[in-house]
Structure formats: structure tokens, C-alpha cells
Design an enzyme around this catalytic site. Structure first.
Site, PDB file in Angstrom:
ATOM      1  N   CYS A 182      -2.756  -3.350   7.277  1.00  0.00           N
ATOM      2  CA  CYS A 182      -1.886  -2.609   8.209  1.00  0.00           C
ATOM      3  C   CYS A 182      -1.410  -3.547   9.322  1.00  0.00           C
ATOM      4  O   CYS A 182      -0.260  -3.460   9.781  1.00  0.00           O
ATOM      5  CB  CYS A 182      -2.621  -1.426   8.830  1.00  0.00           C
TER       6      CYS A 182
ATOM      7  N   CYS B 205       0.823  -1.206   0.000  1.00  0.00           N
ATOM      8  CA  CYS B 205       0.000   0.000   0.000  1.00  0.00           C
ATOM      9  C   CYS B 205       0.861   1.262   0.000  1.00  0.00           C
ATOM     10  O   CYS B 205       0.346   2.376  -0.125  1.00  0.00           O
ATOM     11  CB  CYS B 205      -0.892   0.013   1.239  1.00  0.00           C
TER      12      CYS B 205
END
Ligand code: ADP
Length: 427
Positions: free
Chosen positions: A108, A39
Site C-alpha cells: 500500500c 492488489c
């Protein structure tokens, strides 16, 4: 009415995102990792292990809320665990501890788990080999920093140990030298460092050119503040390169020129001793020009320097200086890796053809004369000056240009000379 986001974000996520625990680098650590996820977010973990147990762990990230929350909770989970257990913390453990994350940001937690795992594995490796960041507990019994010298004060001994602890985590130190200013020494230093980064190395670039610390301008970092954590300066990170320059600390670029000798020496010493470089494969040092006290101090403080690259221009007057630089290296016991002749001819911006504008070949002749390698000739290329002014490394921005090919060949010759590490693992 609550938004869909509010419905799925748990109180733990909000708490850790707003008040992240253990956020910021550790100054003493024996495990470290930095990973950029798909990302684009980067996470960095530090772990200090004592007797196989994680006694301290910290992180930073450039990601937003979910990254902060994931990093924070990962440190809380790992603290006090056995290293191997912490190295096995998974994405699902982080998600469970947070009470879940919205599906689109679950990655994440994966990035936090992977980075924590890598830092703990690094600590396992390093503590197994007896290598730590703490000079006092280092297993190298032959290291000069273990013994206090006769007439050395307690304070001077501690400072020397501190410097040694920093420097022994740097595998190779390369000095970029020139007989005088303005020949392209900083340009070569920046592009050399950028080429090592492109080759996957962990690289530091230290600019101690007191007369013209131009690296911040060349990398577009002029306005970037240097952070200090627990008495240590954190190098500014840029695209995988750790940078520290005297220029970061000058309000006016002319300030340093009027510093007295001892002030300059103190600044140079601090830049080596009080900077959290961490583990590096290569430190490229942009030295003050000339062959006087300043480059001499840099060599003395660096301890073992793996080699020097001497930069010159083709003119005869520069040739006199290059001889002096080579003799200087020989006197201080620094191997000369070779001579680079910069601004050698003009590279046509359209076709790349190089035309000789000044007499060229002086650098090669001297290198041959003095029995040191000739590394290559870099032409005057308007794009180099443009990249410098715009704060970009030329070799990265114009990777396909003929001049970038020349620069890569120069770096390849250094590697052949054994001046650069052959793997990017840092171990
Ligand atoms: P030094 O560190 O030796 O003082 P610099 O690297 O700061 O020199 O270079 C001085 C100036 O010359 C900079 O503006 C830089 O952009 C420019 N320069 C250096 N090498 C080249 C080159 N090969 N072609 C074009 N400009 C160059």
C-alpha cells in the site's frame, strides 16, 4: 491478549487510517495521477504546485486502512516540498513516517509513493509547458477566453473562463447525434467510450440527452449518487470511464422532458462548466436527438467539437433525419466523422450470421450521397439489448463477438480520420 495485527500496527497507522488527511479531490490542481496496484486497489493523487513547490496535495483510494494511512501520510510528507523532491518520495519514506506496516500490506505504501510520484511528475511537465488548470494564468495569449467581450457581464465572463478552463483540458470532443430517439445513439456512445477506454485513453462520457438520459441504466449506475466537492460535480467513475448524466439528477426519468427551455440550457451548461473532468483524451457526448435548440446549445457550449458521429437505422424515414443531422453539423461547423447504421439486419445469436430484416444500406447510401464517411453497420444483436439492460458495455462484455469486431472497426475508422488522440498520455 493482543492479536498479532494489533501488535504490529503503529499509532500513526491507526490515526491516519481513521482520520485520513487531505482526503478528496482538489478542484484546482496541475498534477494528477491514478494507479491501480497489483492488489486491485486504486489510488488517485492531485497536486497543486506553485513556483515549483507543492502547495496543496490530496488523494483518494478505494483500498482499506493501510491504503488510507499510506495515502494520507504521503500527502503530509509532500506538502510544502519542492515538486521534484516530492516526486522522489519512496515506499520506505512512507513506511518510516508511518512507523511501519504489516509485511502483507507494505505494498500500500508502494502504491501511494508511485501515485504521488506520478502526480508530481505530471505537475512538473504541465507547469514546465505553461499549462495549468487556472484559466487566468494560462500561457495561450490567443485564447478567446482571455478577453472580456463587449457588453459581457463580469459574471458571464467568469463563467466563460471557467468553462474554457475545463474544456481546454479535454483533447478531443466527439458528439454522438441522431435525427430522432430510439435509433441506438446512446448504445453507440457507450460502446464508443468503452472502446476508447480499452485502447488506454482517459475517457469521459457526458449524457445530455434530455429526452431520455439512459446512460446510467446502460452502465448499471442508476442508484449511484453524484458527489459534489467545492461546488464541482465529480463524474462517476466506472472501469476507467468518467460518466456524468442528467439521469443521475432525476428522481423520475420523465422529469426532464417537462423542463422549460432555459432550464435545459442551464443544466447542459452546468454539466460542462461545473464538472471536475480533469484531463481527458476524449469526451464522448451523447447529444439530445434532433437538430433543434438543444443539440445546437451543446455544440455552442462545447466550443470546438472535433467531430460528430451520426447514428441512424436503415429505414427510409430515418434516412430523412440523417440528412438533416448532417446539414445541421455543416451549419454549426462540426465535422461529420461519419454515419453509423444501427439495427442493420439481425445477428443470429448462435452463428453470428446477419440476416436482413428491414431494407438495409440506407445509411451508406446517404453517407455517399452527402460526401461523408460511412463508418459501419451494427446488426440487431439480442446481446446488445441484454448488455444494456444489465448495465454493461457490450463491447467489453462480449469482446470476441462478431458485433464487437464491427464496433471496434468503427472506432478504428474514427482514429484513421484523426478524430481520436493517438496516445493515451493526456499530455
Ligand atoms: P437512443 O439513444 O437513440 O434513444 P438507445 O441507444 O437508448 O437509443 O437504444 C434504444 C434501445 O435499443 C435500447 O434498449 C438498446 O438496448 C437497444 N438497441 C440499440 N441498438 C441495438 C442493437 N444493435 N441491437 C439490439 N438492441 C439495440
Amino acid at each position: 491478549m493482543e492479536s498479532p495485527e494489533q501488535q504490529v500496527v503503529s499509532p500513526a497507522v491507526i490515526d491516519h487510517a481513521q482520520s485520513p488527511r487531505n482526503n478528496g479531490p482538489l478542484t484546482t490542481f496541475n498534477g494528477h495521477a491514478r494507479i491501480t496496484g497489483p492488489c486491485g486497489d486504486t489510488m488517485e493523487f492531485w497536486a497543486l504546485a506553485r513556483e515549483g513547490v507543492v502547495s496543496q496535495v490530496s488523494f483518494i483510494t478505494d483500498g482499506c486502512g493501510p491504503s488510507l494511512a499510506s495515502g494520507s501520510i504521503a500527502t503530509c510528507l509532500a506538502q510544502g516540498m519542492r515538486l521534484k523532491q516530492a516526486a522522489a518520495i519512496k515506499q520506505k519514506d512512507i513506511l518510516a513516517a508511518l512507523g511501519g506496516l504489516p509485511a502483507e500490506v507494505e505494498h500500500c505504501a508502494l502504491l501511494a509513493a508511485n501515485t504521488l510520484n506520478a502526480a508530481c511528475e505530471d505537475a512538473v511537465r504541465r507547469t514546465a509547458s505553461g499549462r495549468t488548470s487556472d484559466c487566468g494564468s494560462c500561457s495561450d495569449t490567443s485564447c478567446a477566453a482571455r478577453q472580456r467581450l463587449a457588453a459581457e457581464s463580469e459574471e458571464a465572463f467568469a463563467e466563460r473562463q471557467q468553462l474554457s478552463a475545463k474544456l481546454c483540458r479535454i483533447r478531443k470532443k466527439i458528439l454522438v447525434l441522431s435525427g430522432k430517439g430510439g435509433v441506438g445513439k446512446s448504445t453507440v456512445a457507450v460502446n464508443l467510450a468503452a472502446a476508447f477506454v480499452l485502447a488506454g485513453r482517459k475517457v469521459g462520457l457526458l449524457d445530455v440527452d434530455i429526452h431520455g438520459p439512459s446512460i446510467p441504466t446502460m452502465l448499471g449506475l442508476e442508484a449511484v449518487p453524484v458527489q459534489e466537492v467545492a461546488g464541482e460535480l465529480l463524474p462517476v467513475e466506472m472501469g476507467g470511464l468518467k460518466v456524468l448524466s442528467l439521469g443521475f439528477f432525476l428522481r423520475n426519468p420523465d422529469d426532464a422532458v417537462i423542463w422549460r427551455g432555459p432550464m435545459k440550457m442551464k443544466a447542459i451548461q452546468q454539466f460542462l462548466k461545473d464538472v471536475a473532468w480533469g484531463d481527458l483524451d476524449v469526451l464522448v457526448v451523447d447529444s439530445p436527438p434532433g437538430t433543434g435548440d438543444e443539440p445546437l446549445s451543446v455544440c455552442q457550449l462545447l466550443g470546438k467539437v472535433d467531430g460528430a458521429v451520426v447514428v441512424t437505422t436503415p429505414q427510409k424515414v430515418a434516412a430523412v433525419d440523417v440528412r438533416k443531422s448532417i446539414s445541421f453539423c455543416r451549419q454549426v461547423g462540426v465535422p461529420v466523422l461519419g454515419v453509423v447504421e444501427n439495427m442493420s439486419g439481425f445477428a443470429c445469436p448462435r452463428c453470428g450470421e446477419v440476416t436482413a430484416v428491414f431494407r438495409s444500406g440506407g445509411g451508406r447510401r446517404i453517407a455517399e450521397d452527402m460526401g461523408v464517411p460511412f463508418l459501419g453497420s451494427i446488426p440487431i444483436d439480442p446481446k446488445i439489448a441484454e448488455a444494456c439492460d444489465e448495465g454493461r458495455a457490450y463491447i467489453t462484455s462480449y469482446a470476441d463477438s462478431p458485433t464487437a469486431v464491427i464496433m471496434r472497426d468503427i472506432v478504428a475508422r474514427l482514429s484513421v480520420a484523426g478524430a481520436t488522440p493517438t496516445s493515451g498520455t493526456g499530455t
